[in-house]
Design an enzyme around this catalytic site. Structure first.
Site, PDB file in Angstrom:
ATOM      1  N   GLU A 123       0.841  -1.210   0.000  1.00  0.00           N
ATOM      2  CA  GLU A 123       0.000   0.000   0.000  1.00  0.00           C
ATOM      3  C   GLU A 123       0.876   1.260   0.000  1.00  0.00           C
ATOM      4  O   GLU A 123       0.585   2.240  -0.695  1.00  0.00           O
ATOM      5  CB  GLU A 123      -0.918  -0.006   1.225  1.00  0.00           C
ATOM      6  N   THR A 161      -3.391   2.918   5.689  1.00  0.00           N
ATOM      7  CA  THR A 161      -4.751   2.805   6.240  1.00  0.00           C
ATOM      8  C   THR A 161      -4.817   1.874   7.452  1.00  0.00           C
ATOM      9  O   THR A 161      -5.715   2.000   8.280  1.00  0.00           O
ATOM     10  CB  THR A 161      -5.740   2.263   5.178  1.00  0.00           C
TER      11      THR A 161
END
Ligand code: F3S
Length: 277
Positions: A123, A161
């Site tokens: 990510e 996140t």
């Protein structure tokens, strides 16, 4: 033995969406995923049976379609797919796509980007790839090097996140206290914080905790850390086969949670085995 299951255990919205998109893909066309769609061998195997394989790079692999997983990828991957006329099935979690747009826009507006997370996590690699200059990537406060920063610059801060809020807050506070010009947006996904809060609450009420998920999944490892700090008998397992009966001797109350990439049937199997114990 009383068994408590966390409501937030298992697939989050983004992972469920990505897995559903992969299974709905027309696999009569030559289809690949960039990296495993989730950190789960059962799902990887089921996709393999459907004819969808995972690859690490697009180089030299002839294909018709490419599925991008929930973690997202750098902007250049879309460009490469376009140049090779590969159809992209974009299963990037919408919350991650939002970060891509945020870092790209803020860089254009003149901000330097500080990205809090693990530099090797897909990510973070993906988010970094939506900036031209690259981000300053910090894993924790000890990596904060003020000599790299300028009091005249503006910094836009976001995080992975699935990162721990306390680590992010520590870095933001340190930058604020040192007087830097910062703009911070909390990009920690509520699915993660809800799962972590529930795990924290549960781990403080039980005698043993079981965290289900892969060792390669960062959100599972964070859950394991949180639970382990509150409940010494915390076990991290991939699936029911890793449960050991002797670990639960004399235990009256056990809590169960699972990382975002753990399918419901794996959780069910663990519950069944715990009930047998
Ligand atoms: Fe998306 Fe949050 Fe899951 S960012 S992939 S819904 S943990």
């Amino acid at each position: 033995m009383e068994i408590l299951l966390a409501k937030s255990a298992g697939f989050c919205f983004g992972v469920k969406r990505a897995v559903d998109m992969a299974f709905k893909t027309d696999s009569t066309k030559k289809t690949y995923t960039l990296g495993h769609i989730i950190h789960n061998e059962t799902v990887t195997h089921q996709l393999h049976e459907k004819g969808i394989e995972s690859i690490e790079h697009m180089d030299h692999v002839p294909m018709d379609q490419l599925i991008i997983r929930a973690h997202g990828v750098p902007e250049e991957v879309y460009q490469e797919a376009y140049e090779k006329s590969v159809h992209v099935i974009d299963a990037t979690c919408p919350y991650v796509t939002k970060i891509h747009k945020l870092v790209s826009r803020h860089e254009k507006e003149g901000f330097n980007i500080i990205l809090i997370g693990d530099a090797n996590h897909p990510e973070i690699i993906g988010i970094n790839g939506w900036t031209k200059k690259g981000c300053i990537i910090l894993k924790n406060k000890s990596e904060l090097d003020f000599s790299q920063l300028s009091q005249d610059a503006r910094y836009f801060i976001v995080s992975q996140t699935t990162y721990k809020k306390a680590v992010v807050d520590e870095i933001v506070e340190a930058l604020e206290q040192a007087g830097y010009n910062i703009k911070f947006m909390n990009t920690i996904c509520s699915a993660t914080s809800e799962r972590q809060n529930e795990a924290r609450e549960m781990a403080s009420q039980v005698e043993a905790m079981v965290v289900i998920g892969s060792r390669h999944s960062s959100n599972t490892q964070k859950l394991y850390e949180i639970c382990g700090s509150l409940c010494p008998k915390t076990y991290c397992i991939d699936d029911a086969s890793m449960l050991k009966e002797e670990d639960f001797e004399g235990i009256e109350k056990v809590g169960v949670t699972a990382g975002a990439s753990t399918p419901a049937d794996v959780i069910d199997e663990v519950l069944t085995k715990l009930q047998q114990i």
